[in-house]
Design a protein around this motif. Sequence first.
Motif, PDB file in Angstrom:
ATOM      1  N   HIS A 118       0.848  -1.191   0.000  1.00 13.27           N
ATOM      2  CA  HIS A 118       0.000   0.000   0.000  1.00 13.27           C
ATOM      3  C   HIS A 118       0.887   1.245   0.000  1.00 13.27           C
ATOM      4  CE1 HIS A 118      -2.075  -3.332   2.134  1.00 13.27           C
ATOM      5  NE2 HIS A 118      -3.031  -3.019   1.282  1.00 13.27           N
ATOM      6  N   THR A 119       1.828   1.253  -0.936  1.00  8.31           N
ATOM      7  CA  THR A 119       2.886   2.247  -0.965  1.00  8.31           C
ATOM      8  C   THR A 119       2.347   3.668  -1.030  1.00  8.31           C
ATOM      9  OG1 THR A 119       4.269   0.618  -2.107  1.00  8.31           O
ATOM     10  CG2 THR A 119       5.023   2.902  -2.125  1.00  8.31           C
ATOM     11  N   GLU A 120       1.433   3.921  -1.931  1.00  8.82           N
ATOM     12  CA  GLU A 120       0.929   5.281  -2.113  1.00  8.82           C
ATOM     13  C   GLU A 120       0.036   5.702  -0.957  1.00  8.82           C
ATOM     14  OE1 GLU A 120       1.833   7.488  -4.420  1.00  8.82           O
ATOM     15  OE2 GLU A 120       3.283   5.982  -5.069  1.00  8.82           O
ATOM     16  N   MET A 121      -0.820   4.818  -0.485  1.00  7.07           N
ATOM     17  CA  MET A 121      -1.743   5.166   0.596  1.00  7.07           C
ATOM     18  C   MET A 121      -0.980   5.488   1.874  1.00  7.07           C
ATOM     19  SD  MET A 121      -4.936   2.560   0.076  1.00  7.07           S
ATOM     20  CE  MET A 121      -6.094   3.605   0.959  1.00  7.07           C
ATOM     21  N   ALA A 122       0.189   4.877   2.054  1.00  8.10           N
ATOM     22  CA  ALA A 122       0.952   5.086   3.288  1.00  8.10           C
ATOM     23  C   ALA A 122       1.595   6.464   3.359  1.00  8.10           C
ATOM     24  CB  ALA A 122       2.035   4.013   3.407  1.00  8.10           C
ATOM     25  N   LEU A 123       1.834   7.089   2.209  1.00 11.21           N
ATOM     26  CA  LEU A 123       2.617   8.321   2.188  1.00 11.21           C
ATOM     27  C   LEU A 123       2.012   9.422   3.046  1.00 11.21           C
ATOM     28  CD1 LEU A 123       3.633   8.483  -1.588  1.00 11.21           C
ATOM     29  CD2 LEU A 123       5.066   7.792   0.363  1.00 11.21           C
ATOM     30  N   ASP A 124       0.703   9.600   2.972  1.00 11.59           N
ATOM     31  CA  ASP A 124       0.057  10.679   3.729  1.00 11.59           C
ATOM     32  C   ASP A 124      -0.333  10.254   5.135  1.00 11.59           C
ATOM     33  OD1 ASP A 124       0.275  12.381   1.572  1.00 11.59           O
ATOM     34  OD2 ASP A 124      -1.672  11.822   0.753  1.00 11.59           O
ATOM     35  N   ALA A 125      -0.123   8.971   5.460  1.00 14.31           N
ATOM     36  CA  ALA A 125      -0.486   8.474   6.787  1.00 14.31           C
ATOM     37  C   ALA A 125       0.710   8.375   7.718  1.00 14.31           C
ATOM     38  CB  ALA A 125      -1.142   7.091   6.648  1.00 14.31           C
ATOM     39  N   MET A 126       1.915   8.521   7.175  1.00  8.17           N
ATOM     40  CA  MET A 126       3.133   8.198   7.915  1.00  8.17           C
ATOM     41  C   MET A 126       3.697   9.395   8.678  1.00  8.17           C
ATOM     42  SD  MET A 126       6.564   6.415   6.361  1.00  8.17           S
ATOM     43  CE  MET A 126       5.591   5.043   5.754  1.00  8.17           C
ATOM     44  N   ASP A 127       4.237   9.089   9.867  1.00  9.73           N
ATOM     45  CA  ASP A 127       5.000  10.059  10.644  1.00  9.73           C
ATOM     46  C   ASP A 127       6.476   9.831  10.320  1.00  9.73           C
ATOM     47  OD1 ASP A 127       6.289  11.621  12.500  1.00  9.73           O
ATOM     48  OD2 ASP A 127       5.147  10.898  14.223  1.00  9.73           O
ATOM     49  N   TYR A 128       7.125  10.804   9.711  1.00 13.99           N
ATOM     50  CA  TYR A 128       8.496  10.643   9.231  1.00 13.99           C
ATOM     51  C   TYR A 128       9.542  11.072  10.262  1.00 13.99           C
ATOM     52  CZ  TYR A 128       6.276  10.043   4.682  1.00 13.99           C
ATOM     53  OH  TYR A 128       5.493   9.581   3.643  1.00 13.99           O
ATOM     54  N   THR A 129       9.106  11.503  11.425  1.00 10.28           N
ATOM     55  CA  THR A 129      10.051  11.977  12.430  1.00 10.28           C
ATOM     56  C   THR A 129      10.492  10.844  13.356  1.00 10.28           C
ATOM     57  OG1 THR A 129       8.232  12.630  13.888  1.00 10.28           O
ATOM     58  CG2 THR A 129       9.125  14.306  12.411  1.00 10.28           C
ATOM     59  N   LYS A 130      11.720  10.942  13.840  1.00 11.04           N
ATOM     60  CA  LYS A 130      12.234   9.990  14.828  1.00 11.04           C
ATOM     61  C   LYS A 130      11.685  10.378  16.195  1.00 11.04           C
ATOM     62  CE  LYS A 130      16.536   8.209  16.860  1.00 11.04           C
ATOM     63  NZ  LYS A 130      16.081   8.338  18.254  1.00 11.04           N
ATOM     64  N   LYS A 131      11.012   9.465  16.852  1.00 15.95           N
ATOM     65  CA  LYS A 131      10.451   9.733  18.175  1.00 15.95           C
ATOM     66  C   LYS A 131      10.751   8.565  19.102  1.00 15.95           C
ATOM     67  CE  LYS A 131       6.623  12.609  16.518  1.00 15.95           C
ATOM     68  NZ  LYS A 131       5.156  12.678  16.305  1.00 15.95           N
ATOM     69  N   ASP A 132      11.127   8.890  20.330  1.00 19.93           N
ATOM     70  CA  ASP A 132      11.388   7.862  21.335  1.00 19.93           C
ATOM     71  C   ASP A 132      10.214   7.790  22.308  1.00 19.93           C
ATOM     72  OD1 ASP A 132      13.937   7.262  20.281  1.00 19.93           O
ATOM     73  OD2 ASP A 132      14.786   8.989  21.319  1.00 19.93           O
ATOM     74  N   ASP A 133       9.015   7.658  21.768  1.00 20.96           N
ATOM     75  CA  ASP A 133       7.797   7.708  22.581  1.00 20.96           C
ATOM     76  C   ASP A 133       7.083   6.362  22.668  1.00 20.96           C
ATOM     77  OD1 ASP A 133       7.014   7.498  19.945  1.00 20.96           O
ATOM     78  OD2 ASP A 133       5.535   9.122  20.017  1.00 20.96           O
ATOM     79  N   PHE A 134       7.779   5.298  22.321  1.00 19.52           N
ATOM     80  CA  PHE A 134       7.091   4.015  22.153  1.00 19.52           C
ATOM     81  C   PHE A 134       7.307   3.025  23.297  1.00 19.52           C
ATOM     82  CE2 PHE A 134      10.954   4.369  19.585  1.00 19.52           C
ATOM     83  CZ  PHE A 134      11.764   3.426  20.202  1.00 19.52           C
ATOM     84  N   LYS A 135       8.429   3.101  24.004  1.00 18.19           N
ATOM     85  CA  LYS A 135       8.708   2.148  25.080  1.00 18.19           C
ATOM     86  C   LYS A 135       7.953   2.586  26.329  1.00 18.19           C
ATOM     87  CE  LYS A 135      11.150  -1.517  26.479  1.00 18.19           C
ATOM     88  NZ  LYS A 135      12.617  -1.462  26.658  1.00 18.19           N
ATOM     89  N   VAL A 136       7.173   1.683  26.894  1.00 13.17           N
ATOM     90  CA  VAL A 136       6.325   2.010  28.047  1.00 13.17           C
ATOM     91  C   VAL A 136       7.050   1.627  29.333  1.00 13.17           C
ATOM     92  CG1 VAL A 136       4.132   1.569  29.197  1.00 13.17           C
ATOM     93  CG2 VAL A 136       4.232   1.676  26.686  1.00 13.17           C
ATOM     94  N   ALA A 137       7.263   2.603  30.202  1.00  9.83           N
ATOM     95  CA  ALA A 137       7.808   2.344  31.534  1.00  9.83           C
ATOM     96  C   ALA A 137       6.648   2.191  32.503  1.00  9.83           C
ATOM     97  CB  ALA A 137       8.710   3.492  31.963  1.00  9.83           C
ATOM     98  N   TYR A 138       6.685   1.169  33.339  1.00 14.36           N
ATOM     99  CA  TYR A 138       5.584   0.956  34.282  1.00 14.36           C
ATOM    100  C   TYR A 138       6.101   0.288  35.545  1.00 14.36           C
ATOM    101  CZ  TYR A 138       5.665  -3.819  32.375  1.00 14.36           C
ATOM    102  OH  TYR A 138       6.057  -5.078  31.968  1.00 14.36           O
ATOM    103  N   ASP A 139       5.359   0.492  36.626  1.00 15.08           N
ATOM    104  CA  ASP A 139       5.709  -0.083  37.922  1.00 15.08           C
ATOM    105  C   ASP A 139       5.242  -1.544  37.954  1.00 15.08           C
ATOM    106  OD1 ASP A 139       6.407  -0.476  40.542  1.00 15.08           O
ATOM    107  OD2 ASP A 139       5.312   1.259  41.314  1.00 15.08           O
TER     108      ASP A 139
END
Length: 322
Positions: free
Chosen positions: A215-236
């Motif tokens: 789905h190469t074309e459909m993905a272009l406008d849906a994608m976040d192209y920035t590097k973000k370190d917001d994915f690893k969840v820290a929890y007690d």
Amino acid sequence: MTIYPLKFNPILKERLWGGTKLGDIFDKPIENDITGESWEISTVKGDISVVSNGELSGKSLQDLIDTNAEEVLGKSVVSRFGKEFPILIKFIDAKQDLSIQLHPNDELAKKRHNSFGKTEMWYIMDADEGADLIVGFNKDVTKEEYQKSIENDKLLDLLNYEKVKEGDTFFINTGKIHAIGAGVVLAEIQQTSDVTYRVFDFNRKDKDGNLRELHTEMALDAMDYTKKDDFKVAYDTTTDTVNEMVDCPYFKTNYINLTKNLKQDISSRDSFTIYMCVSGEAIVANEFGEATVKKGETVLVSANSKSIELKSKRATLLEVTI
């Protein structure tokens, strides 16, 4: 309506990348060696969960919602989602790498597919030594750089790899490029949506010798192209209490490590509650009855429950609400 804790027949999915661990580890009734997913609680059209325990056995979850929406879901949930179950609960076994993909947000999914977007989280239950995930880019990229990497078969050079072990948790927001790596078994909590934009599949062919659709074309406008370190969840991981993991607009997930019984007053919750057992065994009880869950099983407690008691001397549960 008095609704005891409900268990459902697993909906097993054959996948090109699947294996046998859903049967080997969780004792799911798999019928082949490429079983990739067990849909635990679903109202996706064509894959609607059916109750497997008690007097409601044989009833579909959608039937229960249609006739008792506020009792099952909660008034606040019905006000937001109507008579649709808003999340999809799965266990996933990746014997091979999954395709590299992303999901659109609500606005784009509604416009293109008349669907919700797909925000999700993963809890790693088992991982082979060296197993990893792909989550996001390893640097900020432009749309043009990304397109060039696709054209030159160099996408993998731009991606961020994360080694994983049991207990690691990841939050995958919409637009984030990602993939589950070979050797990983995980619990997945996601919005009710099956909209996926596949952008690279390692040039694999299906059982009929065909390359899978991209789905190469459909993905272009849906994608976040920035590097973000917001994915690893820290929890007690404090025992015998409710530890927050993820709190997003689509679901809330808590971590509960039991060494003794735990009782909760949920009279003000106004939402259904789901428990995914990720280790050990526990009894989940409300005022209407109880159900036993072991590792790899899931139970749904209706919103009209006033209290929940979790009975166990050794179990780890993921608690999911809206």
